[in-house]
Design a protein around this motif. Structure first.
Motif, PDB file in Angstrom:
ATOM      1  N   VAL A 242     105.464 -69.993  32.392  1.00 34.71           N
ATOM      2  CA  VAL A 242     105.842 -69.878  30.983  1.00 34.71           C
ATOM      3  C   VAL A 242     104.820 -70.600  30.104  1.00 34.71           C
ATOM      4  O   VAL A 242     104.385 -70.082  29.064  1.00 34.71           O
ATOM      5  CB  VAL A 242     107.249 -70.468  30.743  1.00 34.71           C
ATOM      6  CG1 VAL A 242     107.598 -70.433  29.252  1.00 34.71           C
ATOM      7  CG2 VAL A 242     108.287 -69.720  31.558  1.00 34.71           C
ATOM      8  N   VAL A 243     104.421 -71.810  30.531  1.00 37.29           N
ATOM      9  CA  VAL A 243     103.438 -72.596  29.778  1.00 37.29           C
ATOM     10  C   VAL A 243     102.123 -71.840  29.667  1.00 37.29           C
ATOM     11  O   VAL A 243     101.512 -71.801  28.589  1.00 37.29           O
ATOM     12  CB  VAL A 243     103.208 -73.968  30.447  1.00 37.29           C
ATOM     13  CG1 VAL A 243     102.009 -74.676  29.818  1.00 37.29           C
ATOM     14  CG2 VAL A 243     104.454 -74.825  30.333  1.00 37.29           C
ATOM     15  N   LYS A 245     101.582 -68.709  29.593  1.00 41.12           N
ATOM     16  CA  LYS A 245     101.680 -67.611  28.620  1.00 41.12           C
ATOM     17  C   LYS A 245     101.712 -68.143  27.187  1.00 41.12           C
ATOM     18  O   LYS A 245     101.045 -67.613  26.301  1.00 41.12           O
ATOM     19  CB  LYS A 245     102.934 -66.782  28.894  1.00 41.12           C
ATOM     20  CG  LYS A 245     102.858 -65.965  30.180  1.00 41.12           C
ATOM     21  CD  LYS A 245     104.151 -65.203  30.407  1.00 41.12           C
ATOM     22  CE  LYS A 245     104.086 -64.417  31.716  1.00 41.12           C
ATOM     23  NZ  LYS A 245     105.372 -63.699  31.988  1.00 41.12           N
ATOM     24  N   LEU A 246     102.496 -69.189  26.963  1.00 43.64           N
ATOM     25  CA  LEU A 246     102.660 -69.726  25.609  1.00 43.64           C
ATOM     26  C   LEU A 246     101.396 -70.387  25.083  1.00 43.64           C
ATOM     27  O   LEU A 246     101.047 -70.241  23.906  1.00 43.64           O
ATOM     28  CB  LEU A 246     103.819 -70.728  25.582  1.00 43.64           C
ATOM     29  CG  LEU A 246     105.231 -70.153  25.662  1.00 43.64           C
ATOM     30  CD1 LEU A 246     106.248 -71.284  25.730  1.00 43.64           C
ATOM     31  CD2 LEU A 246     105.510 -69.254  24.461  1.00 43.64           C
ATOM     32  N   ASN A 249      98.742 -68.547  23.149  1.00 43.51           N
ATOM     33  CA  ASN A 249      99.120 -67.946  21.873  1.00 43.51           C
ATOM     34  C   ASN A 249      98.287 -68.557  20.744  1.00 43.51           C
ATOM     35  O   ASN A 249      98.275 -69.773  20.549  1.00 43.51           O
ATOM     36  CB  ASN A 249     100.615 -68.161  21.621  1.00 43.51           C
ATOM     37  CG  ASN A 249     101.088 -67.504  20.345  1.00 43.51           C
ATOM     38  OD1 ASN A 249     100.872 -68.037  19.256  1.00 43.51           O
ATOM     39  ND2 ASN A 249     101.739 -66.369  20.478  1.00 43.51           N
ATOM     40  N   LEU A 252     100.109 -70.773  18.239  1.00 43.53           N
ATOM     41  CA  LEU A 252     100.464 -72.086  18.782  1.00 43.53           C
ATOM     42  C   LEU A 252      99.231 -72.989  18.839  1.00 43.53           C
ATOM     43  O   LEU A 252      99.311 -74.179  18.509  1.00 43.53           O
ATOM     44  CB  LEU A 252     101.065 -71.946  20.179  1.00 43.53           C
ATOM     45  CG  LEU A 252     101.497 -73.264  20.854  1.00 43.53           C
ATOM     46  CD1 LEU A 252     102.553 -73.970  20.024  1.00 43.53           C
ATOM     47  CD2 LEU A 252     102.022 -72.998  22.263  1.00 43.53           C
TER      48      LEU A 252
END
Length: 372
Positions: A242-243, A245-246, A249, A252
């Motif tokens: 998950v990290v 992918k985020l 961004n 972000l």
């Protein structure tokens, strides 16, 4: 067999943090001597003040992240956490250089100053600290890694005051393996409690004014930054997909960088700053940031941080003796001498002192990290 662990980008972050502190201290030193400094420019004064402080806070978040990650990894690989071996590793890494700097501040600099007082005559701030240096309780606090308390109670020690943050690190190391060892299943809850408690203490720090030593300790014991680093380590270990992918961004990334920039101008909170640094760490890791020069400087960052005040004292004295009247020429001389000599001294320190102890440290490390 030892497991090897290395995070790309963290040496680079260490280099940025160390150089930020050096830059801040050069400008602060000039300001204290009455030399034109960027601290005299009201528009960027807060930026210069926060730059050095935030550089230290970045070190704290990095430590919390790495130490927590490595201890959790050790428990998975070996089935336990050896507190004694952890202490052994930290002693081999931290103590040699720490006690060298302690010797410099309390014994070497006063001796050299007495031998060559005319050479240092323009360095009024450091000279006053050397002439009025307090030993006794002050020295004992340094010896037992409470230089953060000593700095606030007895004032700066020329060439050694920067060690306050190393004392904070040692205080963190003293308790952290026990926390991870006994609370690994609910570690994130314990870390959140630490963050909340320290935030409350910082908010009410003046309530401890009747207990100056306790107040000095609590106001500088920035374990909340380490705890934030620990929370980031847990999230990264448990939710790596998950990290990954985020953290790529673009929005972000822009938000992280903007938040760090804002914190350089305004003191918002330890929580928001710590989280920003934690996300910055993940950003550097996941993007495998590699800047060769800064990667090398990051390896020497402990020396750069510890030696630069000593180098500043000699460099400012040398430039003064050269009678450089040009503002640009004097500042070029300050920065070239200080950064150049600090890096050179840190290189020799790493090669001939620190590396010897690092090789010993790896013998008691179930997880070998190139970041510590």
């Amino acid at each position: 067999m030892q497991n090897k662990l290395f995070f790309s980008g963290l040496n680079e972050l260490r280099a940025f943090a160390a150089l930020a502190v050096v830059f801040h201290h050069i400008e602060l030193y000039k300001h204290r001597l009455g030399i034109s400094s960027l601290l005299d420019v009201s528009v960027i004064k807060s930026f210069i003040e926060n730059l050095g402080k935030n550089g230290v806070y970045l070190f704290f978040v990095l430590s919390g992240f790495l130490i927590t990650y490595l201890l959790l990894e050790e428990k998975i690989v070996t089935g336990k956490i050896s507190v004694s071996k952890f202490y052994g590793r930290r002693i081999l890494r931290i103590w040699p250089l720490y006690f060298i700097i302690l010797g410099v501040g309390f014994f070497l600099l006063p001796f050299i100053y007495k031998l060559f007082p005319h050479f240092f005559e323009a360095q009024t701030f450091y000279n006053e600290k050397i002439e009025n240096l307090i030993y006794g309780k002050n020295l004992l606090l340094f010896v037992f890694f409470f230089s953060n308390v000593a700095l606030q109670i007895f004032g700066p020690v020329a060439g050694a005051s920067q060690s306050w943050s190393v004392s904070v690190e040692e205080q963190f190391y003293f308790i952290w393996p026990w926390i991870v060892k006994f609370f690994s299943n609910i570690l994130w809850i314990v870390l959140l409690l630490i963050i909340i408690v320290m935030t409350a203490i910082n908010y009410k720090i003046n309530s401890f004014a009747s207990f100056p030593y306790l107040q000095a300790f609590l106001s500088s014991f920035n374990i909340d930054f380490m705890a934030i680093g620990g929370v980031i380590a847990i999230i990264y270990r448990n939710y790596k997909d998950v990290v990954q992918k985020l953290i790529t961004n673009k929005f972000l990334i822009a938000l992280i960088l903007f938040s760090i920039l804002i914190h350089l101008f305004f003191e918002i909170s330890h929580i928001t700053l710590g989280l920003s640094f934690g996300l910055l760490i993940l950003l550097f890791i996941e993007n495998k940031v590699e800047i060769k020069l800064f990667s090398v400087l990051g390896k020497w960052s402990y020396g750069i941080y510890m030696y630069h005040p000593l180098v500043m004292y000699f460099s400012f004295s040398l430039v003064d003796q050269m009678h450089i009247t040009s503002f640009i020429g004097a500042n070029l001389a300050y920065y070239i001498l200080i950064i150049g000599m600090t890096v050179l001294l840190s290189y020799f320190s790493y090669k001939y002192i620190e590396l010897y102890f690092l090789k010993l440290k790896h013998k008691v490390s179930p997880i070998v990290s190139g970041n510590l």
